[in-house]
Design an enzyme around this catalytic site. Structure first.
Site, PDB file in Angstrom:
ATOM      1  N   GLY A  45       1.072  -1.108  -0.013  1.00  0.00           N
ATOM      2  CA  GLY A  45      -0.114   0.205  -0.083  1.00  0.00           C
ATOM      3  C   GLY A  45       1.018   0.997   0.466  1.00  0.00           C
ATOM      4  N   GLN A  50       3.168   9.999   1.100  1.00  0.00           N
ATOM      5  CA  GLN A  50       4.553   8.999   1.005  1.00  0.00           C
ATOM      6  C   GLN A  50       5.758   9.117  -0.025  1.00  0.00           C
ATOM      7  OE1 GLN A  50       2.392   5.286   1.944  1.00  0.00           O
ATOM      8  NE2 GLN A  50       4.364   5.503   3.325  1.00  0.00           N
ATOM      9  N   CYS A  92       5.189   0.377   7.556  1.00  0.00           N
ATOM     10  CA  CYS A  92       5.155   1.574   6.732  1.00  0.00           C
ATOM     11  C   CYS A  92       6.490   1.559   6.369  1.00  0.00           C
ATOM     12  CB  CYS A  92       4.643   2.643   7.780  1.00  0.00           C
ATOM     13  SG  CYS A  92       4.174   4.276   6.608  1.00  0.00           S
ATOM     14  N   LEU A  93       5.952   1.919   4.684  1.00  0.00           N
ATOM     15  CA  LEU A  93       7.408   2.000   3.845  1.00  0.00           C
ATOM     16  C   LEU A  93       7.636   3.344   4.510  1.00  0.00           C
ATOM     17  CD1 LEU A  93       5.792   1.031   0.745  1.00  0.00           C
ATOM     18  CD2 LEU A  93       7.469   0.115   1.710  1.00  0.00           C
ATOM     19  N   HIS A 134      -4.828   1.823   6.993  1.00  0.00           N
ATOM     20  CA  HIS A 134      -3.576   2.529   6.800  1.00  0.00           C
ATOM     21  C   HIS A 134      -3.390   2.997   6.209  1.00  0.00           C
ATOM     22  CE1 HIS A 134       0.576   1.733   7.682  1.00  0.00           C
ATOM     23  NE2 HIS A 134       0.515   2.314   6.705  1.00  0.00           N
ATOM     24  N   GLU A 135      -4.034   3.204   4.913  1.00  0.00           N
ATOM     25  CA  GLU A 135      -3.721   4.251   4.211  1.00  0.00           C
ATOM     26  C   GLU A 135      -5.043   5.168   3.712  1.00  0.00           C
ATOM     27  OE1 GLU A 135      -1.036   3.863   2.304  1.00  0.00           O
ATOM     28  OE2 GLU A 135      -0.521   2.198   2.631  1.00  0.00           O
ATOM     29  N   HIS A 138      -2.710   7.765   6.867  1.00  0.00           N
ATOM     30  CA  HIS A 138      -2.109   8.960   5.511  1.00  0.00           C
ATOM     31  C   HIS A 138      -2.422   9.957   4.985  1.00  0.00           C
ATOM     32  CE1 HIS A 138       1.447   6.589   6.020  1.00  0.00           C
ATOM     33  NE2 HIS A 138       1.222   5.686   5.333  1.00  0.00           N
TER      34      HIS A 138
HETATM   35 ZN   LIG Z   1       2.189   3.204   6.032  1.00  0.00          ZN
END
Ligand SMILES: [Zn+2]
Length: 169
Positions: A45, A50, A92-93, A134-135, A138
């Site tokens: 995701g 990001q 998370c990236l 989660h997204e 963000h």
């Molecule tokens: Zn994330």
């Protein structure tokens, strides 16, 4: 085009993104680039902030390229229904190397627009439910570490400060 992933500490990750109002070729290109960037970073995701773009668009593929039909683009998403609770590891990236147990609803429905501006709903359980939450978080300027204990969060922040000092963040 593969975007570099913005890491925790950047202000863009902690402010709400702006609604998408133009459903044009540029938006479709952004979604494509976001999938490419997400796969390159081995994620399932990715949200626009990001990649340094403060717009309400996110991409998800919980099968990581296995099922082309599993690719989801969420434009202006909102969570409209949640059910149950489940605790699972989450990462998370934008916070590479860290993973924490996070308790979230087990089944989630999100309402969003697609790249044409049409409204649709998607319901997911477990990993997909987690990704939808989660997204969407963000896009509201919220990171998963806001769902863990202050103690654990401070520990992560301290480690990141150390890494940043060493030029490794
Ligand atoms: Zn994330």
């Amino acid at each position: 085009m593969i975007y570099p992933i913005v890491k925790y500490g950047a202000a863009i990750l902690e402010k709400p993104s702006a609604p998408v109002t133009k459903f044009d070729d540029a938006l479709a290109k952004l979604a494509g680039d976001m999938f490419e960037s997400m796969y390159a970073a081995h994620g399932v995701g990715l949200a626009a902030p990001q990649v340094g773009i403060s717009k309400r668009i996110a991409v998800i593929d919980v099968t990581f390229k296995e099922d082309p039909d599993a690719k989801i683009v969420l434009v202006n998403p909102e969570i409209v229904h949640v059910e149950g609770r489940i605790t699972s590891n989450e990462g998370c990236l934008s916070l590479p190397e860290f993973r924490e147990k996070v308790t979230r609803p087990r089944r989630v429905t999100a309402r969003a627009q697609n790249l044409k501006g049409e409204t649709f709903e998607v319901t997911g359980e477990e990993l997909l439910a987690r990704a939808l939450l989660h997204e969407t978080d963000h896009l509201n300027g919220k990171l998963y570490i806001s769902h863990i204990s202050a103690l654990k969060r401070d520990l992560i922040k301290r480690k990141i400060r150390k890494l940043a000092k060493a030029g490794e963040w």
